[in-house]
Design an enzyme around this catalytic site. Sequence first.
Site, short mmCIF file in Angstrom:
data_model
loop_
_atom_site.label_atom_id
_atom_site.label_comp_id
_atom_site.label_asym_id
_atom_site.label_seq_id
_atom_site.Cartn_x
_atom_site.Cartn_y
_atom_site.Cartn_z
N LYS A 80 0.81 -1.22 0.00
CA LYS A 80 0.00 0.00 0.00
C LYS A 80 0.85 1.27 0.00
O LYS A 80 0.30 2.37 0.12
CB LYS A 80 -0.94 -0.01 1.20
CG LYS A 80 -1.97 -1.14 1.17
CD LYS A 80 -2.89 -1.08 2.37
CE LYS A 80 -3.84 -2.26 2.39
NZ LYS A 80 -3.15 -3.53 2.70
N LYS B 94 -8.05 1.02 6.42
CA LYS B 94 -7.34 -0.26 6.46
C LYS B 94 -5.91 -0.06 6.93
O LYS B 94 -5.32 1.01 6.74
CB LYS B 94 -7.36 -0.94 5.09
CG LYS B 94 -7.02 -0.05 3.91
CD LYS B 94 -7.35 -0.76 2.61
CE LYS B 94 -7.29 0.17 1.41
NZ LYS B 94 -7.67 -0.50 0.14
N ARG C 66 -7.96 -9.45 -9.30
CA ARG C 66 -6.56 -9.77 -9.05
C ARG C 66 -5.92 -10.06 -10.41
O ARG C 66 -6.32 -10.98 -11.13
CB ARG C 66 -6.44 -10.97 -8.13
CG ARG C 66 -5.06 -11.64 -8.07
CD ARG C 66 -3.89 -10.71 -7.76
NE ARG C 66 -4.03 -9.99 -6.51
CZ ARG C 66 -3.60 -10.44 -5.33
NH1 ARG C 66 -3.01 -11.62 -5.26
NH2 ARG C 66 -3.75 -9.70 -4.25
N ARG D 90 -12.75 -11.19 -8.17
CA ARG D 90 -13.17 -11.69 -6.87
C ARG D 90 -14.36 -10.88 -6.39
O ARG D 90 -14.28 -9.65 -6.29
CB ARG D 90 -12.01 -11.59 -5.87
CG ARG D 90 -10.76 -12.32 -6.32
CD ARG D 90 -9.56 -12.03 -5.44
NE ARG D 90 -9.21 -10.61 -5.49
CZ ARG D 90 -8.18 -10.09 -4.83
NH1 ARG D 90 -7.41 -10.85 -4.08
NH2 ARG D 90 -7.90 -8.80 -4.92
N ARG E 253 -15.77 -6.88 1.48
CA ARG E 253 -14.42 -7.32 1.11
C ARG E 253 -14.53 -8.52 0.18
O ARG E 253 -15.32 -9.42 0.42
CB ARG E 253 -13.63 -7.70 2.37
CG ARG E 253 -13.46 -6.57 3.36
CD ARG E 253 -12.83 -7.05 4.66
NE ARG E 253 -13.66 -8.07 5.32
CZ ARG E 253 -13.27 -8.76 6.39
NH1 ARG E 253 -12.06 -8.58 6.88
NH2 ARG E 253 -14.08 -9.64 6.94
N ASP F 299 -4.28 -5.33 -7.56
CA ASP F 299 -5.72 -5.35 -7.31
C ASP F 299 -6.35 -4.10 -7.92
O ASP F 299 -5.89 -2.98 -7.68
CB ASP F 299 -6.01 -5.38 -5.81
CG ASP F 299 -5.50 -6.67 -5.15
OD1 ASP F 299 -5.34 -7.67 -5.88
OD2 ASP F 299 -5.26 -6.66 -3.94
N GLU G 93 -3.77 -1.90 -4.80
CA GLU G 93 -2.58 -2.51 -4.19
C GLU G 93 -1.68 -3.10 -5.26
O GLU G 93 -2.14 -3.53 -6.32
CB GLU G 93 -2.96 -3.61 -3.19
CG GLU G 93 -3.66 -3.13 -1.96
CD GLU G 93 -3.80 -4.22 -0.90
OE1 GLU G 93 -3.05 -5.22 -0.97
OE2 GLU G 93 -4.64 -4.06 0.00
N ASN H 45 0.84 -6.16 -4.87
CA ASN H 45 1.24 -7.20 -3.93
C ASN H 45 2.54 -7.85 -4.37
O ASN H 45 2.61 -8.49 -5.41
CB ASN H 45 0.14 -8.26 -3.83
CG ASN H 45 -1.15 -7.69 -3.28
OD1 ASN H 45 -1.36 -7.63 -2.08
ND2 ASN H 45 -2.04 -7.25 -4.17
#
Length: 323
Positions: A131, A167, A217, A231, A239, A279, A288, A290
């Site tokens: 992040k 978050k 994703r 997702r 979420r 994401d 994000e 990752n």
Amino acid sequence: MPLRIAVQMDPLETINIAGDSSFALMLAAQARGHSMFHYDVHSLSYDTSEGAGGRLTAWAAPVTVKSVPGDHFARDEYRLIDLAVDVDVVLMRQDPPFDLGYITGTHLLERLAGTTLVVNDPVSVRNAPEKVFVLDYARFMPPTFIARRLEDVRRFHAAHPGELVVKPLHGNGGKAVFRIPEDGSNLGALTELFGQVWPEPFMVQPFLPSVSEGDKRIVLVDGEFAGAINRKPGEGEFRSNLAVGGSAEAARLTVREEEICAALGPELKARGLVFVGIDVIGGQWLTEINVTSPTGIVAIDRFNGTDTGAKIWEAIERRHAAM
């Protein structure tokens, strides 16, 4: 040429092989003729008593894997291995939290530079937390605010009225992500809680209603698009992470997502970030990048009939051959 691989990850006994990306990578490595050790990051040690340089070791066990629930691995006796001598590649795959323990592990693995290939590159992993690294691409993000003072957060809320999402800056898997109502009624209590639990500031963004359409994703391998899944949140949830009950469906990239991948790809490759999951919400909002222990390749391959694990190992093999 077969490679000797040391996989730094959580205990093999605890993984769900039906969806675990690390296990899928181990299966793919084994299928390509590579041999593997497994070790826990807590067993790393560094010794300078032998003279110039230092010796980075781990207590590791040779392992083989198979897709049989409840009988998915066989392990030999643990032994002390020298990560600069006894292996060719270290696959860094332990799950966050991205804390000082995680960061210290990257400092130790960084000392293998020039002798053993570490994937993802530990320097880049340390310098590109999910992040924070994404802030370099703010043009693709929703309005984003990082702070810890309630007064500052209220100022951001006034500028972006409506529901908010709060978050942890270094969280993972959708854990501790909160939705704040439009009136901000529990913002004070939540800010207080975050300040007591985490030493770092937290992230605040407007709630994006388009998350109901899914949180995509997208996996990039050495900077190139390799596949995607969408997702969707479970019932009663906002979420969409699979770890908190989200469901997956096949997905294609939007024009905006293709633009995001094209912008990120060269930098990811230059940083040695071979396996990355980004994401994107609603086909347009990057949230994000990752890099620590990305997931999603099992679902991607199931929907698309692809072999992302093989793509990742092809990229690793090319990098190792170029050392």
